[in-house]
Design a protein around this motif. Structure first.
Motif, PDB file in Angstrom:
ATOM      1  N   ASP A  35       0.816  -1.217   0.000  1.00 23.94           N
ATOM      2  CA  ASP A  35       0.000   0.000   0.000  1.00 23.94           C
ATOM      3  C   ASP A  35       0.852   1.271   0.000  1.00 23.94           C
ATOM      4  OD1 ASP A  35      -2.662   1.084  -0.032  1.00 23.94           O
ATOM      5  OD2 ASP A  35      -2.361   1.704   2.058  1.00 23.94           O
ATOM      6  N   LYS A  36       2.124   1.137   0.262  1.00 24.11           N
ATOM      7  CA  LYS A  36       3.034   2.296   0.242  1.00 24.11           C
ATOM      8  C   LYS A  36       3.302   2.764  -1.185  1.00 24.11           C
ATOM      9  CE  LYS A  36       5.225   1.078   4.595  1.00 24.11           C
ATOM     10  NZ  LYS A  36       6.450   0.593   5.257  1.00 24.11           N
ATOM     11  N   VAL A  46      -6.065 -10.088  -5.494  1.00 23.74           N
ATOM     12  CA  VAL A  46      -5.838  -8.975  -4.569  1.00 23.74           C
ATOM     13  C   VAL A  46      -4.560  -8.236  -4.960  1.00 23.74           C
ATOM     14  CG1 VAL A  46      -5.426  -8.343  -2.143  1.00 23.74           C
ATOM     15  CG2 VAL A  46      -7.005 -10.211  -2.700  1.00 23.74           C
ATOM     16  N   VAL A  47      -3.571  -8.990  -5.446  1.00 19.06           N
ATOM     17  CA  VAL A  47      -2.273  -8.443  -5.823  1.00 19.06           C
ATOM     18  C   VAL A  47      -2.003  -8.798  -7.277  1.00 19.06           C
ATOM     19  CG1 VAL A  47       0.223  -8.699  -5.428  1.00 19.06           C
ATOM     20  CG2 VAL A  47      -1.323  -8.520  -3.486  1.00 19.06           C
ATOM     21  N   ILE A  48      -1.357  -7.874  -7.990  1.00 22.89           N
ATOM     22  CA  ILE A  48      -0.970  -8.148  -9.375  1.00 22.89           C
ATOM     23  C   ILE A  48       0.535  -7.978  -9.545  1.00 22.89           C
ATOM     24  CG2 ILE A  48      -3.184  -7.558 -10.422  1.00 22.89           C
ATOM     25  CD1 ILE A  48      -1.993  -4.833 -11.163  1.00 22.89           C
ATOM     26  N   GLU A  49       1.052  -8.663 -10.549  1.00 24.54           N
ATOM     27  CA  GLU A  49       2.454  -8.518 -10.924  1.00 24.54           C
ATOM     28  C   GLU A  49       2.554  -7.449 -12.002  1.00 24.54           C
ATOM     29  OE1 GLU A  49       4.505 -12.849 -10.355  1.00 24.54           O
ATOM     30  OE2 GLU A  49       3.427 -12.508 -12.223  1.00 24.54           O
ATOM     31  N   VAL A  50       3.589  -6.625 -11.900  1.00 23.02           N
ATOM     32  CA  VAL A  50       3.868  -5.622 -12.919  1.00 23.02           C
ATOM     33  C   VAL A  50       5.184  -6.013 -13.560  1.00 23.02           C
ATOM     34  CG1 VAL A  50       4.227  -3.159 -13.400  1.00 23.02           C
ATOM     35  CG2 VAL A  50       2.708  -3.859 -11.522  1.00 23.02           C
ATOM     36  N   ASN A  51       5.131  -6.371 -14.834  1.00 25.21           N
ATOM     37  CA  ASN A  51       6.312  -6.794 -15.569  1.00 25.21           C
ATOM     38  C   ASN A  51       7.051  -5.560 -16.063  1.00 25.21           C
ATOM     39  OD1 ASN A  51       8.014  -8.646 -16.695  1.00 25.21           O
ATOM     40  ND2 ASN A  51       6.388  -9.725 -17.806  1.00 25.21           N
ATOM     41  N   THR A  52       8.309  -5.407 -15.711  1.00 24.65           N
ATOM     42  CA  THR A  52       9.063  -4.223 -16.118  1.00 24.65           C
ATOM     43  C   THR A  52      10.162  -4.604 -17.107  1.00 24.65           C
ATOM     44  OG1 THR A  52      10.616  -4.420 -14.281  1.00 24.65           O
ATOM     45  CG2 THR A  52       8.650  -3.080 -13.897  1.00 24.65           C
ATOM     46  N   ASP A 103       1.822  -5.012  -6.770  1.00 24.64           N
ATOM     47  CA  ASP A 103       0.913  -3.911  -6.453  1.00 24.64           C
ATOM     48  C   ASP A 103      -0.419  -4.488  -5.989  1.00 24.64           C
ATOM     49  OD1 ASP A 103      -0.070  -1.306  -6.287  1.00 24.64           O
ATOM     50  OD2 ASP A 103      -0.450  -1.113  -8.424  1.00 24.64           O
ATOM     51  N   ILE A 104      -1.098  -3.755  -5.123  1.00 27.12           N
ATOM     52  CA  ILE A 104      -2.460  -4.132  -4.730  1.00 27.12           C
ATOM     53  C   ILE A 104      -3.377  -3.770  -5.890  1.00 27.12           C
ATOM     54  CG2 ILE A 104      -4.392  -3.607  -3.182  1.00 27.12           C
ATOM     55  CD1 ILE A 104      -2.358  -2.987  -1.002  1.00 27.12           C
ATOM     56  N   TYR A 105      -4.309  -4.653  -6.201  1.00 26.67           N
ATOM     57  CA  TYR A 105      -5.278  -4.359  -7.261  1.00 26.67           C
ATOM     58  C   TYR A 105      -6.590  -3.939  -6.605  1.00 26.67           C
ATOM     59  CZ  TYR A 105      -7.873  -4.487 -11.579  1.00 26.67           C
ATOM     60  OH  TYR A 105      -8.632  -4.128 -12.658  1.00 26.67           O
ATOM     61  N   SER A 106      -6.682  -2.641  -6.292  1.00 26.38           N
ATOM     62  CA  SER A 106      -7.886  -2.124  -5.638  1.00 26.38           C
ATOM     63  C   SER A 106      -8.901  -1.625  -6.658  1.00 26.38           C
ATOM     64  CB  SER A 106      -7.524  -1.008  -4.660  1.00 26.38           C
ATOM     65  OG  SER A 106      -6.739  -0.038  -5.317  1.00 26.38           O
ATOM     66  N   GLY A 164      13.244   3.346 -13.806  1.00 30.28           N
ATOM     67  CA  GLY A 164      12.525   2.199 -13.267  1.00 30.28           C
ATOM     68  C   GLY A 164      11.336   2.529 -12.388  1.00 30.28           C
ATOM     69  N   SER A 165      11.034   3.816 -12.237  1.00 35.26           N
ATOM     70  CA  SER A 165       9.896   4.165 -11.377  1.00 35.26           C
ATOM     71  C   SER A 165       8.581   3.717 -12.025  1.00 35.26           C
ATOM     72  CB  SER A 165       9.863   5.669 -11.086  1.00 35.26           C
ATOM     73  OG  SER A 165       9.379   6.376 -12.204  1.00 35.26           O
ATOM     74  N   ILE A 166       7.614   3.420 -11.169  1.00 33.88           N
ATOM     75  CA  ILE A 166       6.293   2.997 -11.633  1.00 33.88           C
ATOM     76  C   ILE A 166       5.264   3.907 -10.996  1.00 33.88           C
ATOM     77  CG2 ILE A 166       4.605   1.127 -11.700  1.00 33.88           C
ATOM     78  CD1 ILE A 166       6.945  -0.841 -11.369  1.00 33.88           C
ATOM     79  N   GLU A 167       4.425   4.484 -11.830  1.00 36.57           N
ATOM     80  CA  GLU A 167       3.376   5.384 -11.345  1.00 36.57           C
ATOM     81  C   GLU A 167       2.011   4.791 -11.684  1.00 36.57           C
ATOM     82  OE1 GLU A 167       1.748   9.921 -12.270  1.00 36.57           O
ATOM     83  OE2 GLU A 167       3.680   9.288 -13.063  1.00 36.57           O
ATOM     84  N   ASP A 168       1.089   4.854 -10.726  1.00 34.63           N
ATOM     85  CA  ASP A 168      -0.283   4.414 -10.970  1.00 34.63           C
ATOM     86  C   ASP A 168      -1.075   5.562 -11.580  1.00 34.63           C
ATOM     87  OD1 ASP A 168       0.299   1.982  -9.828  1.00 34.63           O
ATOM     88  OD2 ASP A 168      -0.667   2.412  -7.919  1.00 34.63           O
TER      89      ASP A 168
END
Length: 138
Positions: free
Chosen positions: A27-28, A65-71, A79-82, A94-98
């Protein structure tokens, strides 16, 4: 914490301390790798093993509840899949933004379902950029 308990209950999962810890860390919004997640959890719970983290992540992924993000770097991030959202991945740092879905993506999902005669459970959208706002500030 109550949100995590409710989220787990809606997915028919027990709210174990380990699952709550994993979700609190995810969640962070750091989109950690398994190693990052394990190291952060180990600080809080020294007795937690890597196998426990893997097992809980696998269960949370299986239940959606959780998903994988392939980079591009090849390391899975989590990541949480809310709610439906796009992962904007920077190739440089390498940063990931929602980023929230636009209504047109929901419309496109409906078109895909109709054209392919399927019901889409979840669309995972990753947008890769060469340089992000974090890089531009440097």
């Amino acid at each position: 914490m109550n949100d995590f308990i409710n989220l787990l209950k809606t997915k028919e999962l027990k709210a174990t301390p380990q699952r709550i810890s994993v979700l609190k860390e995810l969640d962070k919004k750091g989109h950690p790798t398994i190693d990052d997640l394990y190291n952060a959890l180990k600080k809080e719970n020294p007795s937690m093993s890597l196998a426990t983290v893997y097992k809980n992540l696998a269960t949370l992924k299986e239940k959606g509840v959780v998903i994988e993000v392939n980079t591009a770097e090849g390391k899975m991030r989590y990541d949480i899949y809310s709610k439906p959202h796009i992962h904007l991945v920077c190739q440089q740092c390498g940063s990931i933004e929602d980023v929230d879905y636009d209504q047109s993506l929901f419309e496109y999902q409906t078109i895909l379902e109709t054209n392919k005669d399927v019901k889409i459970d979840r669309m995972d959208v990753i947008a890769t950029v060469r340089e992000c706002s974090v890089c531009k500030k440097k």
